[in-house]
Design a protein around this motif. Structure first.
Motif, PDB file in Angstrom:
ATOM      1  N   CYS A  84       0.937  -1.182  -0.004  1.00  0.00           N
ATOM      2  CA  CYS A  84      -0.069  -0.071  -0.029  1.00  0.00           C
ATOM      3  C   CYS A  84       0.941   1.264  -0.138  1.00  0.00           C
ATOM      4  N   GLY A 133       2.327   1.817  -3.327  1.00  0.00           N
ATOM      5  CA  GLY A 133       1.144   2.418  -4.318  1.00  0.00           C
ATOM      6  C   GLY A 133       1.000   3.879  -4.106  1.00  0.00           C
ATOM      7  N   TYR A 192     -14.186   6.955  -3.747  1.00  0.00           N
ATOM      8  CA  TYR A 192     -13.407   5.688  -3.357  1.00  0.00           C
ATOM      9  C   TYR A 192     -13.038   5.617  -1.926  1.00  0.00           C
ATOM     10  N   ALA A 195      -1.171  -7.082  -4.569  1.00  0.00           N
ATOM     11  CA  ALA A 195      -1.641  -6.546  -5.456  1.00  0.00           C
ATOM     12  C   ALA A 195      -2.922  -5.493  -5.229  1.00  0.00           C
ATOM     13  N   GLY A 196      -3.772  -6.085  -4.301  1.00  0.00           N
ATOM     14  CA  GLY A 196      -4.938  -5.190  -3.682  1.00  0.00           C
ATOM     15  C   GLY A 196      -4.611  -4.070  -3.028  1.00  0.00           C
ATOM     16  N   LEU A 201      -1.526  -2.697  -3.101  1.00  0.00           N
ATOM     17  CA  LEU A 201      -0.872  -1.482  -3.749  1.00  0.00           C
ATOM     18  C   LEU A 201      -1.876  -0.823  -4.582  1.00  0.00           C
ATOM     19  N   ARG A 202      -2.843  -1.512  -5.165  1.00  0.00           N
ATOM     20  CA  ARG A 202      -4.169  -0.832  -5.919  1.00  0.00           C
ATOM     21  C   ARG A 202      -4.599   0.344  -4.965  1.00  0.00           C
ATOM     22  N   GLN A 203      -5.101  -0.186  -3.639  1.00  0.00           N
ATOM     23  CA  GLN A 203      -5.605   0.715  -2.699  1.00  0.00           C
ATOM     24  C   GLN A 203      -4.976   2.214  -2.513  1.00  0.00           C
ATOM     25  N   PHE A 244      -2.461   3.299  -4.439  1.00  0.00           N
ATOM     26  CA  PHE A 244      -2.335   3.948  -5.357  1.00  0.00           C
ATOM     27  C   PHE A 244      -3.679   4.880  -5.953  1.00  0.00           C
ATOM     28  N   VAL A 245      -4.692   4.264  -5.954  1.00  0.00           N
ATOM     29  CA  VAL A 245      -5.794   4.857  -6.085  1.00  0.00           C
ATOM     30  C   VAL A 245      -6.369   5.988  -5.170  1.00  0.00           C
TER      31      VAL A 245
END
Length: 209
Positions: free
Chosen positions: A40, A43, A80, A109-110, A112-114, A116-117
């Motif tokens: 995280c 990201g 979000y 990956a989840g 990291l996505r959290q 980043f977004v």
């Protein structure tokens, strides 16, 4: 390092470390596992690289000049963060049920996505850097090389602070992951994300009203 770079590093460090959605989402993921917390954090650093690149390119000026576009992006980012907060609170309620004490599983990956977004959908970050970076470009010197150095300082600070935060939470994990403590912390982080998300959503809506 000249005086201006030292001053910028101090200001940027304060902005990066300031508690907010990024801070909260890293803590939330680090409570799940060290891997999720670090992912995280990476990201968020990657998203900051995007923000600083946009600021260097001057794209943030477009967001400032077109308020509806800025508010639309702010609304999307707030939605979000609000979603993450509500999902966290729902997870806390679910873990109160018998046999539901295991922490939620979050893939690298989840997480990291959290991270980043959460950061990437915050247009205020780009506008902040656009207004901040030019203040530390000496008069008469080429703007592009200097702003790139400043942008790299911001990303480097994020790469130090957020992983360190994740490791600290993981270090305290034995205590923090006790069922009662974990539920309390998740409730706090979920509430914080929900409040932050509501604020981000309401601000552009009130501006449009």
């Amino acid at each position: 390092m000249d005086g201006q770079l030292i001053a910028f590093t101090g200001i940027a460090a304060g902005l990066v470390a300031m508690p907010g959605a990024d801070f909260t989402v890293v803590v939330r993921n680090a409570l799940v596992s060290r891997r999720a917390g670090i992912a995280c954090a990476l990201g968020i650093a990657a998203a900051l690289l995007v923000h600083t690149a946009l600021a260097v390119a001057g794209v943030a000026a477009v967001l400032t000049a077109v308020p509806p576009l800025f508010r639309a992006l702010q609304l999307l980012g707030g939605a979000y963060v609000l979603y993450l907060g509500l999902r966290t609170l729902q997870s806390v309620r679910g873990r109160r049920e018998p046999g539901a004490e295991d922490p939620p599983v979050v893939s690298g990956a989840g997480a990291l996505r959290q991270g980043f977004v959460t950061n990437a959908l915050n247009p205020k970050a780009t506008v902040t850097f656009l207004s901040l970076l030019p203040q530390f470009v000496p008069a008469g010197s080429p703007a592009m090389p200097r702003t790139l150095v400043l942008a790299l300082i911001v990303v480097a600070l994020a790469l130090i602070w957020f992983p360190a935060l994740a490791l600290l939470v993981d270090r305290l994990g034995r205590w923090l992951r006790r069922p009662r403590t974990a539920r309390a912390i998740e409730a706090v982080t979920g509430t914080a994300l929900t409040v932050l998300g509501l604020g981000l959503v309401l601000e552009p809506l009130l501006a449009w009203a």
